[in-house]
Write an enzyme that holds these catalytic residues in place. Structure first.
Site, PDB file in Angstrom:
ATOM      1  N   THR A 129       0.829  -1.209   0.000  1.00  0.00           N
ATOM      2  CA  THR A 129       0.000   0.000   0.000  1.00  0.00           C
ATOM      3  C   THR A 129       0.866   1.262   0.000  1.00  0.00           C
ATOM      4  O   THR A 129       1.999   1.244   0.507  1.00  0.00           O
ATOM      5  CB  THR A 129      -0.898  -0.010   1.259  1.00  0.00           C
ATOM      6  OG1 THR A 129      -1.516   1.265   1.411  1.00  0.00           O
ATOM      7  CG2 THR A 129      -0.099  -0.295   2.532  1.00  0.00           C
ATOM      8  N   ASP A 130       0.298   2.352  -0.503  1.00  0.00           N
ATOM      9  CA  ASP A 130       1.000   3.645  -0.441  1.00  0.00           C
ATOM     10  C   ASP A 130       1.124   4.152   0.997  1.00  0.00           C
ATOM     11  O   ASP A 130       1.916   5.056   1.271  1.00  0.00           O
ATOM     12  CB  ASP A 130       0.300   4.690  -1.320  1.00  0.00           C
ATOM     13  CG  ASP A 130      -1.164   4.936  -0.975  1.00  0.00           C
ATOM     14  OD1 ASP A 130      -1.687   4.305  -0.027  1.00  0.00           O
ATOM     15  OD2 ASP A 130      -1.786   5.782  -1.657  1.00  0.00           O
ATOM     16  N   GLU A 131       0.343   3.569   1.913  1.00  0.00           N
ATOM     17  CA  GLU A 131       0.359   4.068   3.293  1.00  0.00           C
ATOM     18  C   GLU A 131       1.693   3.836   3.987  1.00  0.00           C
ATOM     19  O   GLU A 131       1.944   4.422   5.044  1.00  0.00           O
ATOM     20  CB  GLU A 131      -0.756   3.411   4.105  1.00  0.00           C
ATOM     21  CG  GLU A 131      -2.117   3.726   3.563  1.00  0.00           C
ATOM     22  CD  GLU A 131      -3.235   3.349   4.511  1.00  0.00           C
ATOM     23  OE1 GLU A 131      -2.988   3.186   5.709  1.00  0.00           O
ATOM     24  OE2 GLU A 131      -4.367   3.224   4.024  1.00  0.00           O
ATOM     25  N   TYR A 156      -1.865  -0.743  11.078  1.00  0.00           N
ATOM     26  CA  TYR A 156      -2.017  -1.401   9.767  1.00  0.00           C
ATOM     27  C   TYR A 156      -0.841  -1.077   8.852  1.00  0.00           C
ATOM     28  O   TYR A 156      -0.176  -1.977   8.325  1.00  0.00           O
ATOM     29  CB  TYR A 156      -3.338  -0.968   9.097  1.00  0.00           C
ATOM     30  CG  TYR A 156      -3.356  -1.239   7.605  1.00  0.00           C
ATOM     31  CD1 TYR A 156      -3.378  -2.540   7.116  1.00  0.00           C
ATOM     32  CD2 TYR A 156      -3.308  -0.188   6.680  1.00  0.00           C
ATOM     33  CE1 TYR A 156      -3.369  -2.796   5.742  1.00  0.00           C
ATOM     34  CE2 TYR A 156      -3.307  -0.432   5.312  1.00  0.00           C
ATOM     35  CZ  TYR A 156      -3.330  -1.734   4.843  1.00  0.00           C
ATOM     36  OH  TYR A 156      -3.304  -1.983   3.493  1.00  0.00           O
ATOM     37  N   LYS A 160       2.200  -3.445   7.244  1.00  0.00           N
ATOM     38  CA  LYS A 160       2.466  -3.613   5.802  1.00  0.00           C
ATOM     39  C   LYS A 160       3.911  -3.204   5.484  1.00  0.00           C
ATOM     40  O   LYS A 160       4.588  -3.855   4.683  1.00  0.00           O
ATOM     41  CB  LYS A 160       1.485  -2.775   4.973  1.00  0.00           C
ATOM     42  CG  LYS A 160       0.043  -3.247   5.018  1.00  0.00           C
ATOM     43  CD  LYS A 160      -0.195  -4.628   4.425  1.00  0.00           C
ATOM     44  CE  LYS A 160       0.005  -4.679   2.935  1.00  0.00           C
ATOM     45  NZ  LYS A 160      -0.403  -6.011   2.386  1.00  0.00           N
TER      46      LYS A 160
HETATM   47  P1  NAD Z   1      -9.789  -7.368   2.263  1.00  0.00           P
HETATM   48  O1  NAD Z   1      -9.780  -7.149   3.745  1.00  0.00           O
HETATM   49  O2  NAD Z   1     -11.032  -7.072   1.490  1.00  0.00           O
HETATM   50  O3  NAD Z   1      -9.410  -8.906   1.960  1.00  0.00           O
HETATM   51  C1  NAD Z   1      -8.404  -9.584   2.646  1.00  0.00           C
HETATM   52  C2  NAD Z   1      -8.548 -11.076   2.350  1.00  0.00           C
HETATM   53  O4  NAD Z   1      -7.478 -11.764   3.026  1.00  0.00           O
HETATM   54  C3  NAD Z   1      -9.856 -11.679   2.860  1.00  0.00           C
HETATM   55  O5  NAD Z   1     -10.420 -12.528   1.902  1.00  0.00           O
HETATM   56  C4  NAD Z   1      -9.415 -12.475   4.098  1.00  0.00           C
HETATM   57  O6  NAD Z   1     -10.246 -13.593   4.355  1.00  0.00           O
HETATM   58  C5  NAD Z   1      -8.010 -12.885   3.710  1.00  0.00           C
HETATM   59  N1  NAD Z   1      -7.161 -13.164   4.871  1.00  0.00           N
HETATM   60  C6  NAD Z   1      -6.988 -12.377   5.966  1.00  0.00           C
HETATM   61  N2  NAD Z   1      -6.164 -12.980   6.837  1.00  0.00           N
HETATM   62  C7  NAD Z   1      -5.781 -14.155   6.259  1.00  0.00           C
HETATM   63  C8  NAD Z   1      -4.913 -15.213   6.665  1.00  0.00           C
HETATM   64  N3  NAD Z   1      -4.271 -15.183   7.837  1.00  0.00           N
HETATM   65  N4  NAD Z   1      -4.738 -16.258   5.824  1.00  0.00           N
HETATM   66  C9  NAD Z   1      -5.391 -16.300   4.638  1.00  0.00           C
HETATM   67  N5  NAD Z   1      -6.231 -15.328   4.216  1.00  0.00           N
HETATM   68  C10 NAD Z   1      -6.412 -14.275   5.011  1.00  0.00           C
HETATM   69  O7  NAD Z   1      -8.547  -6.549   1.721  1.00  0.00           O
HETATM   70  P2  NAD Z   1      -8.366  -5.726   0.351  1.00  0.00           P
HETATM   71  O8  NAD Z   1      -8.861  -4.359   0.555  1.00  0.00           O
HETATM   72  O9  NAD Z   1      -8.858  -6.554  -0.754  1.00  0.00           O
HETATM   73  O10 NAD Z   1      -6.763  -5.648   0.302  1.00  0.00           O
HETATM   74  C11 NAD Z   1      -6.007  -6.692  -0.306  1.00  0.00           C
HETATM   75  C12 NAD Z   1      -4.546  -6.341  -0.257  1.00  0.00           C
HETATM   76  O11 NAD Z   1      -4.310  -5.117  -0.944  1.00  0.00           O
HETATM   77  C13 NAD Z   1      -3.988  -6.132   1.147  1.00  0.00           C
HETATM   78  O12 NAD Z   1      -2.682  -6.680   1.187  1.00  0.00           O
HETATM   79  C14 NAD Z   1      -3.946  -4.621   1.313  1.00  0.00           C
HETATM   80  O13 NAD Z   1      -2.943  -4.243   2.215  1.00  0.00           O
HETATM   81  C15 NAD Z   1      -3.619  -4.200  -0.107  1.00  0.00           C
HETATM   82  N6  NAD Z   1      -4.054  -2.852  -0.500  1.00  0.00           N
HETATM   83  C16 NAD Z   1      -5.359  -2.485  -0.337  1.00  0.00           C
HETATM   84  C17 NAD Z   1      -5.779  -1.236  -0.790  1.00  0.00           C
HETATM   85  C18 NAD Z   1      -7.229  -0.804  -0.671  1.00  0.00           C
HETATM   86  O14 NAD Z   1      -7.572   0.291  -1.074  1.00  0.00           O
HETATM   87  N7  NAD Z   1      -8.138  -1.639  -0.157  1.00  0.00           N
HETATM   88  C19 NAD Z   1      -4.866  -0.373  -1.376  1.00  0.00           C
HETATM   89  C20 NAD Z   1      -3.529  -0.770  -1.507  1.00  0.00           C
HETATM   90  C21 NAD Z   1      -3.139  -2.022  -1.074  1.00  0.00           C
HETATM   91  O1  TDX Z   2     -16.861   6.243   7.600  1.00  0.00           O
HETATM   92  C1  TDX Z   2     -15.787   6.715   7.197  1.00  0.00           C
HETATM   93  N1  TDX Z   2     -15.655   8.065   7.087  1.00  0.00           N
HETATM   94  C2  TDX Z   2     -14.508   8.663   6.647  1.00  0.00           C
HETATM   95  O2  TDX Z   2     -14.451   9.909   6.570  1.00  0.00           O
HETATM   96  C3  TDX Z   2     -14.663   5.876   6.839  1.00  0.00           C
HETATM   97  C4  TDX Z   2     -14.770   4.383   6.959  1.00  0.00           C
HETATM   98  C5  TDX Z   2     -13.515   6.499   6.382  1.00  0.00           C
HETATM   99  N2  TDX Z   2     -13.433   7.853   6.295  1.00  0.00           N
HETATM  100  C6  TDX Z   2     -12.208   8.471   5.742  1.00  0.00           C
HETATM  101  C7  TDX Z   2     -10.896   7.967   6.297  1.00  0.00           C
HETATM  102  C8  TDX Z   2      -9.961   8.105   5.111  1.00  0.00           C
HETATM  103  O3  TDX Z   2      -9.460   9.423   5.029  1.00  0.00           O
HETATM  104  O4  TDX Z   2     -12.182   8.096   4.360  1.00  0.00           O
HETATM  105  C9  TDX Z   2     -10.843   7.849   3.911  1.00  0.00           C
HETATM  106  C10 TDX Z   2     -10.759   6.424   3.368  1.00  0.00           C
HETATM  107  O5  TDX Z   2     -10.906   5.542   4.478  1.00  0.00           O
HETATM  108  P1  TDX Z   2     -10.770   3.954   4.317  1.00  0.00           P
HETATM  109  O6  TDX Z   2     -11.744   3.465   3.305  1.00  0.00           O
HETATM  110  O7  TDX Z   2     -10.807   3.361   5.673  1.00  0.00           O
HETATM  111  O8  TDX Z   2      -9.339   3.805   3.617  1.00  0.00           O
HETATM  112  P2  TDX Z   2      -7.845   4.211   4.071  1.00  0.00           P
HETATM  113  O9  TDX Z   2      -7.711   4.311   5.540  1.00  0.00           O
HETATM  114  O10 TDX Z   2      -7.428   5.378   3.226  1.00  0.00           O
HETATM  115  O11 TDX Z   2      -7.053   2.868   3.617  1.00  0.00           O
HETATM  116  C11 TDX Z   2      -7.383   2.219   2.362  1.00  0.00           C
HETATM  117  O12 TDX Z   2      -6.437   2.543   1.382  1.00  0.00           O
HETATM  118  C12 TDX Z   2      -5.139   2.024   1.544  1.00  0.00           C
HETATM  119  C13 TDX Z   2      -7.468   0.714   2.549  1.00  0.00           C
HETATM  120  O13 TDX Z   2      -8.419   0.401   3.556  1.00  0.00           O
HETATM  121  C14 TDX Z   2      -6.120   0.139   2.885  1.00  0.00           C
HETATM  122  O14 TDX Z   2      -6.192  -1.291   2.941  1.00  0.00           O
HETATM  123  C15 TDX Z   2      -5.146   0.537   1.826  1.00  0.00           C
HETATM  124  O15 TDX Z   2      -3.861   0.113   2.160  1.00  0.00           O
END
Ligand code: NAD
Ligand code: TDX
Length: 340
Positions: A129-131, A156, A160
């Site tokens: 992630t960019d975080e 989190y 990562k």
């Molecule tokens: P998500 O929470 O929707 O899905 C995570 C999946 O991993 C689920 O299916 C869960 O059952 C599985 N999982 C969790 N723990 C596990 C374990 N111990 N063994 C096997 N499976 C397990 O997450 P997402 O939003 O789809 O993110 C996927 C990946 O992308 C993550 O690595 C996250 O850090 C990265 N990422 C997410 C975002 C975003 O915007 N959501 C952005 C950048 C990077």
């Molecule tokens: O109810 C809300 N109200 C609100 O203002 C929630 C759930 C979030 N927010 C804000 C927090 C953040 O500034 O919205 C923005 C986005 O929040 P999230 O969806 O929780 O994402 P963020 O914390 O930015 O992280 C996401 O992007 C990077 C993913 O969850 C991560 O897995 C990924 O690494």
């Protein structure tokens, strides 16, 4: 280090039942004929087997298991050309209330997979992630690049960042054929309703008021999950071993603008939401410079019309209430207990 041409035929996708992982599996099945996917997923609260419905058994095998299970991981890796590692605890707010599963899955789980990849010589692509780079000020002209120093803020993002460091060390010390991608905020179908965009859409569909943290000016750099999938495939097959690639689609928007776009698209008034308590340690702004990926691998995002992508996402949640309704009450009760 030269550009590769890797054509994996049997890949393991960890976390393939989650949001981005399931979108990636569907993308591979639709766009890469001849590739077989083994999904390894523990089906935590964030995983849903139904996310993979419609994929035939000759293209995908589903394994219900934990990435920390070294015996299982070792066994699966005997028969794979590559691993694409999405599995993680992924929600910042959860990491603040209970960080332990984040360290276990994100750090120990990545370690377990790396050890098996080392033993079997398996190509390893790590999804991050960019975080990990921390945050930027709103008026900073800079964006994150592959050279930006790591500075994670939350449990989190620090878990990562730790997993990224393990991947780098396993490449340098043991020669694991590894790459890392750090992507910005994804949106699209099948995202868990704890996350910002689906939480607000499903709030409106449930006649709850959307909830905005802090002053609503925090900026996220949005990318459609389909564009994330195509970028990961390019890096997996053509990225240089040991390299990191940032993935982003020039989608910077502040939260209040995104919320107002959702409200407008769903026929609500622009002020029809509640201000709630800010997230502790809330990162101010993320912004990705993806020039390296575009220059080296020729990747381009295709789903850059945010209004269109948002409308489709709203439609998906509207059409699939069975997918999210069962979890809604508990998610909102948890947020309410946190004042959010
Ligand atoms: P998500 O929470 O929707 O899905 C995570 C999946 O991993 C689920 O299916 C869960 O059952 C599985 N999982 C969790 N723990 C596990 C374990 N111990 N063994 C096997 N499976 C397990 O997450 P997402 O939003 O789809 O993110 C996927 C990946 O992308 C993550 O690595 C996250 O850090 C990265 N990422 C997410 C975002 C975003 O915007 N959501 C952005 C950048 C990077
Ligand atoms: O109810 C809300 N109200 C609100 O203002 C929630 C759930 C979030 N927010 C804000 C927090 C953040 O500034 O919205 C923005 C986005 O929040 P999230 O969806 O929780 O994402 P963020 O914390 O930015 O992280 C996401 O992007 C990077 C993913 O969850 C991560 O897995 C990924 O690494």
């Amino acid at each position: 280090m030269s550009e590769r041409s890797c054509e994996p035929k049997r890949i393991i996708v960890t976390g393939g039942a989650g949001f981005i992982g399931s979108n990636f599996v569907h993308w591979v099945v639709e766009n890469q004929p001849g590739v077989h996917v083994t999904v390894l997923d523990a089906l935590t609260y964030a995983g849903n087997r139904a996310n993979l419905d419609g994929i035939s058994a000759d293209r995908m095998t589903f394994v219900h298991g934990d990435i920390c299970d070294a015996t299982l991981v070792d066994q699966l890796m005997t028969d794979a050309d590559a691993v694409v590692h999405f599995a993680a605890e992924s929600h910042n707010d959860n990491s603040i209330t209970d960080p332990a599963p984040f360290v276990r899955t994100n750090v120990e789980g990545t370690f377990t997979l790396l050890e098996a990849a080392r033993k079997h010589g398996t190509r390893f692509h790590h999804i991050s992630t960019d975080e990990v780079y921390g945050d930027l000020a709103l008026d900073d002209p800079a964006r994150f690049t592959e050279e930006t120093p790591y500075c994670p803020s939350s449990p989190y993002s620090s878990s990562k960042a730790s997993s990224d460091m393990l991947v780098r060390a396993w490449h340098r010390t043991y020669g694991v054929d590894a790459t890392i991608s750090n992507c910005s905020n994804n949106y699209g179908p099948r995202q868990h309703i704890e996350k910002f965009i689906p939480r607000q859409i499903t709030n409106i569909l449930s006649s709850n008021r959307p909830k905005l943290y802090g002053d609503g000016l925090n900026v996220r750099d949005w990318i459609h999950t389909e564009d994330h999938s195509s970028a990961v495939w390019e890096i997996l097959t053509r990225g240089r071993s040991g390299e990191t690639y940032l993935i982003g689609a020039d989608g910077e928007r502040n939260n209040i603008d995104v919320l107002r776009a959702i409200l407008e698209a769903m026929g609500k008034s622009a002020d029809d939401f509640d201000w709630v308590r800010d997230r502790p340690g809330h990162d101010r702004r993320y912004a990705i410079d993806s020039a390296k990926l575009r220059r080296e691998l020729g990747w381009q995002p295709k789903r850059t019309d945010f209004a269109q992508g948002l409308a489709e996402t709203i439609q998906w949640y509207t059409d699939n209430p069975k997918w999210w309704r069962g979890a809604k009450e508990a998610v909102e009760a948890k947020y309410a207990a946190q004042g959010q």
